[in-house]
Design a protein around this motif. Structure first.
Motif, PDB file in Angstrom:
ATOM      1  N   MET A  65      -8.330 -11.492  17.121  1.00  0.00           N
ATOM      2  CA  MET A  65      -8.386 -10.094  16.791  1.00  0.00           C
ATOM      3  C   MET A  65      -6.955  -9.617  16.579  1.00  0.00           C
ATOM      4  N   HIS A  66      -6.821  -8.660  15.664  1.00  0.00           N
ATOM      5  CA  HIS A  66      -5.495  -8.158  15.324  1.00  0.00           C
ATOM      6  C   HIS A  66      -5.522  -6.639  15.162  1.00  0.00           C
ATOM      7  N   ILE A  67      -4.349  -6.077  15.339  1.00  0.00           N
ATOM      8  CA  ILE A  67      -4.098  -4.699  14.934  1.00  0.00           C
ATOM      9  C   ILE A  67      -3.031  -4.774  13.855  1.00  0.00           C
ATOM     10  N   VAL A  68      -3.292  -4.123  12.746  1.00  0.00           N
ATOM     11  CA  VAL A  68      -2.308  -4.034  11.671  1.00  0.00           C
ATOM     12  C   VAL A  68      -1.764  -2.617  11.674  1.00  0.00           C
ATOM     13  N   LEU A  69      -0.463  -2.507  11.841  1.00  0.00           N
ATOM     14  CA  LEU A  69       0.209  -1.215  11.756  1.00  0.00           C
ATOM     15  C   LEU A  69       0.854  -1.114  10.386  1.00  0.00           C
TER      16      LEU A  69
ATOM     17  N   VAL B 130      -8.774  -5.430  13.206  1.00  0.00           N
ATOM     18  CA  VAL B 130      -9.275  -6.517  12.372  1.00  0.00           C
ATOM     19  C   VAL B 130      -9.859  -7.620  13.257  1.00  0.00           C
ATOM     20  N   ARG B 131     -10.993  -8.149  12.807  1.00  0.00           N
ATOM     21  CA  ARG B 131     -11.676  -9.205  13.549  1.00  0.00           C
ATOM     22  C   ARG B 131     -12.110 -10.299  12.577  1.00  0.00           C
ATOM     23  N   GLY B 132     -12.035 -11.552  13.033  1.00  0.00           N
ATOM     24  CA  GLY B 132     -12.609 -12.655  12.274  1.00  0.00           C
ATOM     25  C   GLY B 132     -11.714 -13.265  11.215  1.00  0.00           C
ATOM     26  N   LEU B 133     -10.426 -13.010  11.273  1.00  0.00           N
ATOM     27  CA  LEU B 133      -9.496 -13.634  10.344  1.00  0.00           C
ATOM     28  C   LEU B 133      -8.384 -14.322  11.128  1.00  0.00           C
ATOM     29  N   GLU B 134      -8.026 -15.513  10.721  1.00  0.00           N
ATOM     30  CA  GLU B 134      -6.844 -16.169  11.283  1.00  0.00           C
ATOM     31  C   GLU B 134      -5.610 -15.407  10.816  1.00  0.00           C
ATOM     32  N   THR B 135      -4.533 -15.526  11.551  1.00  0.00           N
ATOM     33  CA  THR B 135      -3.320 -14.772  11.246  1.00  0.00           C
ATOM     34  C   THR B 135      -2.831 -15.035   9.823  1.00  0.00           C
ATOM     35  N   ASP B 136      -2.796 -16.296   9.397  1.00  0.00           N
ATOM     36  CA  ASP B 136      -2.303 -16.602   8.052  1.00  0.00           C
ATOM     37  C   ASP B 136      -3.146 -15.928   6.974  1.00  0.00           C
ATOM     38  N   ALA B 137      -4.457 -15.953   7.151  1.00  0.00           N
ATOM     39  CA  ALA B 137      -5.357 -15.312   6.184  1.00  0.00           C
ATOM     40  C   ALA B 137      -5.163 -13.800   6.197  1.00  0.00           C
TER      41      ALA B 137
ATOM     42  N   ASP C  85      -0.740  -8.532   2.564  1.00  0.00           N
ATOM     43  CA  ASP C  85       0.201  -8.550   1.443  1.00  0.00           C
ATOM     44  C   ASP C  85      -0.453  -8.072   0.144  1.00  0.00           C
ATOM     45  N   ALA C  86      -1.784  -8.212   0.045  1.00  0.00           N
ATOM     46  CA  ALA C  86      -2.514  -7.789  -1.150  1.00  0.00           C
ATOM     47  C   ALA C  86      -2.845  -6.292  -1.150  1.00  0.00           C
ATOM     48  N   ASP C  87      -2.620  -5.608  -0.034  1.00  0.00           N
ATOM     49  CA  ASP C  87      -2.852  -4.156   0.019  1.00  0.00           C
ATOM     50  C   ASP C  87      -1.886  -3.485  -0.958  1.00  0.00           C
ATOM     51  N   PRO C  88      -2.396  -2.664  -1.877  1.00  0.00           N
ATOM     52  CA  PRO C  88      -1.500  -1.985  -2.812  1.00  0.00           C
ATOM     53  C   PRO C  88      -0.420  -1.140  -2.135  1.00  0.00           C
ATOM     54  N   PHE C  89      -0.697  -0.583  -0.972  1.00  0.00           N
ATOM     55  CA  PHE C  89       0.336   0.160  -0.252  1.00  0.00           C
ATOM     56  C   PHE C  89       1.470  -0.767   0.174  1.00  0.00           C
ATOM     57  N   VAL C  90       1.134  -1.992   0.570  1.00  0.00           N
ATOM     58  CA  VAL C  90       2.159  -2.953   0.992  1.00  0.00           C
ATOM     59  C   VAL C  90       2.912  -3.479  -0.225  1.00  0.00           C
ATOM     60  N   SER C  91       2.180  -3.987  -1.211  1.00  0.00           N
ATOM     61  CA  SER C  91       2.841  -4.555  -2.395  1.00  0.00           C
ATOM     62  C   SER C  91       3.615  -3.493  -3.177  1.00  0.00           C
ATOM     63  N   GLY C  92       3.200  -2.228  -3.079  1.00  0.00           N
ATOM     64  CA  GLY C  92       3.891  -1.132  -3.757  1.00  0.00           C
ATOM     65  C   GLY C  92       5.038  -0.532  -2.964  1.00  0.00           C
TER      66      GLY C  92
ATOM     67  N   VAL D 192       4.244   1.277   2.436  1.00  0.00           N
ATOM     68  CA  VAL D 192       4.264   1.025   3.876  1.00  0.00           C
ATOM     69  C   VAL D 192       4.865  -0.349   4.149  1.00  0.00           C
ATOM     70  N   THR D 193       5.296  -0.526   5.394  1.00  0.00           N
ATOM     71  CA  THR D 193       5.738  -1.820   5.891  1.00  0.00           C
ATOM     72  C   THR D 193       4.744  -2.241   6.971  1.00  0.00           C
ATOM     73  N   PRO D 194       4.135  -3.429   6.820  1.00  0.00           N
ATOM     74  CA  PRO D 194       3.127  -3.841   7.793  1.00  0.00           C
ATOM     75  C   PRO D 194       3.713  -4.537   9.011  1.00  0.00           C
ATOM     76  N   GLU D 195       3.003  -4.399  10.118  1.00  0.00           N
ATOM     77  CA  GLU D 195       3.262  -5.168  11.337  1.00  0.00           C
ATOM     78  C   GLU D 195       1.905  -5.645  11.830  1.00  0.00           C
ATOM     79  N   ILE D 196       1.785  -6.937  12.075  1.00  0.00           N
ATOM     80  CA  ILE D 196       0.528  -7.518  12.542  1.00  0.00           C
ATOM     81  C   ILE D 196       0.700  -7.945  13.988  1.00  0.00           C
ATOM     82  N   ILE D 197      -0.193  -7.439  14.831  1.00  0.00           N
ATOM     83  CA  ILE D 197      -0.163  -7.747  16.262  1.00  0.00           C
ATOM     84  C   ILE D 197      -1.447  -8.495  16.603  1.00  0.00           C
ATOM     85  N   GLU D 198      -1.313  -9.687  17.177  1.00  0.00           N
ATOM     86  CA  GLU D 198      -2.494 -10.460  17.569  1.00  0.00           C
ATOM     87  C   GLU D 198      -2.870 -10.121  19.004  1.00  0.00           C
TER      88      GLU D 198
END
Length: 96
Positions: A1-5, A50-57, A63-70, A73-79
């Motif tokens: 499980m992850h939290i994406v900020l 987020v649930r059910g995804l490995e960290t790499d996935a 990275d495919a989020d238009p807010f990120v690629s544009g 925002v800057t993402p931070e992933i916390i497992e």
């Protein structure tokens, strides 16, 4: 499980990417990976549970989020490794 900020980087450009970002969020919800999202208070940005995804996935998906690629925002992933939950959230423990 992850939290994406999703921390604000260039919020003035959000309008240019908003429709794509919303579609990206809805796709994650429909696929069953995004359980909850909302705004970060008081400074803006957002968070996604987020649930059910490995960290790499998840990194690839974020990275495919238009807010990120544009650059909006800057993402931070916390497992998180869930160990205990309220009875209403027991389903979360099955897929740490």
């Amino acid at each position: 499980m992850h939290i994406v900020l999703l921390r604000p980087a260039d919020p003035a450009r959000a309008g240019d990417y908003l429709a794509g970002h919303k579609a990206w969020l809805e796709q994650g919800l429909e696929e069953g990976h995004f359980l909850l999202w909302g705004s970060l208070k008081p400074d803006g940005g957002g968070a996604i549970l987020v649930r059910g995804l490995e960290t790499d996935a998840l990194v690839q998906r974020v990275d495919a989020d238009p807010f990120v690629s544009g650059g909006v925002v800057t993402p931070e992933i916390i497992e998180i490794a869930p160990a205990r939950a309220d009875a209403r959230l027991q389903f979360l423990l099955g897929d740490a």
